[in-house]
Scaffold this active site. Structure first.
Site, short mmCIF file in Angstrom:
data_model
loop_
_atom_site.label_atom_id
_atom_site.label_comp_id
_atom_site.label_asym_id
_atom_site.label_seq_id
_atom_site.Cartn_x
_atom_site.Cartn_y
_atom_site.Cartn_z
N CYS A 1 57.41 30.30 71.19
CA CYS A 1 56.71 30.39 69.89
C CYS A 1 57.19 29.31 68.93
O CYS A 1 58.38 29.21 68.61
CB CYS A 1 56.94 31.78 69.30
SG CYS A 1 56.48 31.93 67.56
N CYS B 1 58.87 30.64 65.82
CA CYS B 1 60.22 31.14 66.11
C CYS B 1 61.22 29.98 66.18
O CYS B 1 62.35 30.09 65.70
CB CYS B 1 60.22 31.91 67.43
SG CYS B 1 59.09 33.32 67.47
N CYS C 1 35.02 37.75 69.75
CA CYS C 1 36.20 38.12 70.55
C CYS C 1 36.10 37.56 71.97
O CYS C 1 35.15 37.86 72.70
CB CYS C 1 36.33 39.64 70.57
SG CYS C 1 37.50 40.26 71.79
N CYS D 1 35.96 40.20 74.67
CA CYS D 1 34.63 40.83 74.73
C CYS D 1 33.65 39.95 75.52
O CYS D 1 32.84 40.46 76.30
CB CYS D 1 34.09 41.07 73.32
SG CYS D 1 35.16 42.11 72.28
#
Length: 503
Positions: free
Chosen positions: A55, A58, A398, A401
């Site tokens: 990340c 991070c 999405c 989806c």
């Protein structure tokens, strides 16, 4: 560079490296839930960062977190910083415990992981240090004179001032719990001498008294008169700390709007073409008279996002929209006048308003293998048709989806000849879900509603074979007609959901 210069540079570099390593060593690396519980017992104030090595956010936070830990290692009272690699197998229970949905996630733990609070401060060394120093201090303090009370009112943007006859009572414990919960937004002070806050009270006045004072609205003093429980008091404080009327589209009011739209209490939204003094006065009175109500004024030209979200057209006059999150219900009054506000709220409180749904129109042709639902038809088709219904709640944007769409169509085709089953879908960004039995916290959300009305969430693999197997084991109607032979396609996708669309 001269030899002496190179030597100096190497020494500086070595010193910096040693300093960084020393700072990093001040951050405790957590391995597993048992280790964390040991730390919680040993350290009364623990700030824990849950991170992923890949990340970017991070990586940026890591040196700041380490330097903050070095600064705070000798702080009194103690402040301990820790970190958890949430991608390690040993830490998977911690990822679940803290419901980590993104990185980094930072929690503040004061003796109980179940009551861990989110870190909402800056992510640089100075900001982390300042924020955690404030968090480790008591969230409340006692005032002993009228001068101290006056100073607290002048210094605090929002102040809850309480009379409590004892700092060991159950009422005081509730006050302290809520103060800790809301400490970032509200200052909490208390007195044990009632005459300081209520000079006219007789000698037998012993019940708690809590008032709220806002620096920007000095004449507006709210008094809490409900049962003194953490849930009720925190709900009251969160809503009453907002301005009497929030104005949508105001950059300075964004933080307040976020609170209003995330709170479980009702909110009244007035949409107008132009602001008027008469309407503002009515809305202010409504806010004063309804302790848990958040009141929002939206001028159409500055509030297109809100209008699009609720599918409320901008009309002449006043449009009143009341949303009750606890009941998952909305109520609408179009073409209203400012003077209609009190009556609209009275009817809401008496349960006399008809529920309003954001809904598309049903499609003219609904003969496909997957039945298209809209809010207007949802209740009748899902709960009133006497069939088992497998529903997908989706968002057009999405990615998960989109990946599911051909599979879902294939399931619909496989069951097209079965009179006991309906495979359906609804765009949950354009249609309200008209029942509190079903919620969409992410996309896609798949729920199976039996012919008896039972709601069964689906959380398995989203492949055709798995979906058909789930239907066969969950349905209460008897299979009828011809069903397509299912295949054994393997699932190679993690079961994740997209983020729910938010205002």
């Amino acid at each position: 560079m001269a030899p002496k210069g190179r030597l100096a540079a190497l020494l500086v570099a070595a010193f910096c490296l040693c300093s960084t390593l020393a700072a990093a060593a001040d951050v405790i690396a957590v391995s597993g839930e048992a280790h964390l519980q040991e730390l919680v017992k040993a350290h009364p104030f623990l700030a824990v960062e849950l991170y992923a090595p890949w990340c970017g956010h991070c990586k940026k936070l890591e040196p700041e977190w380490a330097k903050a830990a070095a600064q705070l290692k000798d702080h009194d009272p103690p402040i301990t910083l820790a970190k958890v690699d949430a991608t390690e197998k040993a830490n998977e229970p911690l990822k679940a415990l803290f419901k980590v949905s993104g990185f980094p996630t930072i929690k503040i733990i004061k003796g109980d992981t179940a009551k861990a609070a989110p870190y909402e401060g800056p992510r640089d060394e100075a900001g982390i240090v300042a924020y955690l120093k404030r968090q480790v201090q008591p969230a409340y303090s006692q005032l002993a004179s009228a001068e101290e009370i006056a100073a607290a009112k002048a210094e605090s943007e929002v102040l809850v001032l309480a009379y409590l006859d004892s700092n060991t009572s159950a009422e005081f414990k509730t006050f302290a719990e809520v103060a800790d919960q809301l400490r970032n937004d509200i200052d909490f002070r208390f007195v044990t001498d009632r005459s300081l806050v209520d000079p006219g009270c007789a000698a037998d006045c012993t019940s708690p008294l809590l008032t709220m004072h806002k620096r920007e609205e000095p004449g507006e003093v709210a008094t809490y008169d409900g049962k003194l429980t953490p849930e009720l008091l925190s709900g009251w404080a969160a809503v009453k700390s907002l301005p009497l009327v929030l104005k949508f589209g105001s950059p300075s009011g964004m933080k307040h709007l976020q609170k209003a739209f995330s709170a479980p209490s009702p909110r009244l939204i007035a949409v107008v073409q132009e602001e008027s003094g008469e309407l503002l006065e009515q809305l202010q009175q409504a806010s004063r008279a309804n302790a848990e109500l958040a009141v929002i004024l939206a001028v159409a030209k500055d509030s297109q996002r809100l209008l699009d979200f609720y599918k409320v057209p901008a009309r002449p006059g006043v449009t009143l929209l009341l949303e009750d999150p606890k009941a998952a219900a909305k109520y609408l009054k179009a073409d209203a006048k400012p003077s209609d506000v009190p009556e609209f709220l009275r009817e809401f409180q008496e349960g006399a308003l008809e529920r309003w749904l954001k809904s598309e129109e049903p499609p003219a042709d609904n003969s496909g293998p997957v039945r298209v639902l809209v809010a207007k038809t949802f209740e009748e088709e899902v709960f009133g048709g006497g069939k088992d219904v497998f529903v997908e709640l989706y968002a057009p944007w999405c990615g998960h989806c989109k990946k599911l769409e051909p599979i879902w169509d294939s399931v619909g085709k496989a069951l097209a000849g079965d009179d006991g089953i309906v495979v359906a879908k609804m765009d949950a960004t354009q249609n309200d879900i008209p029942t509190p039995k079903i919620t969409a916290k992410g996309y896609p959300t798949l729920v199976f509603v039996t012919a008896k009305g039972d709601v069964v969430p689906f959380g398995g693999k989203r492949e055709k074979a798995d979906l058909l197997s789930f239907i066969a084991s969950t349905r209460v109607t008897k299979p009828s007609g011809d069903a397509e032979e299912e295949d054994d396609t393997e699932d190679d996708d993690e079961d994740e959901t997209g983020s729910k669309d938010e205002l």
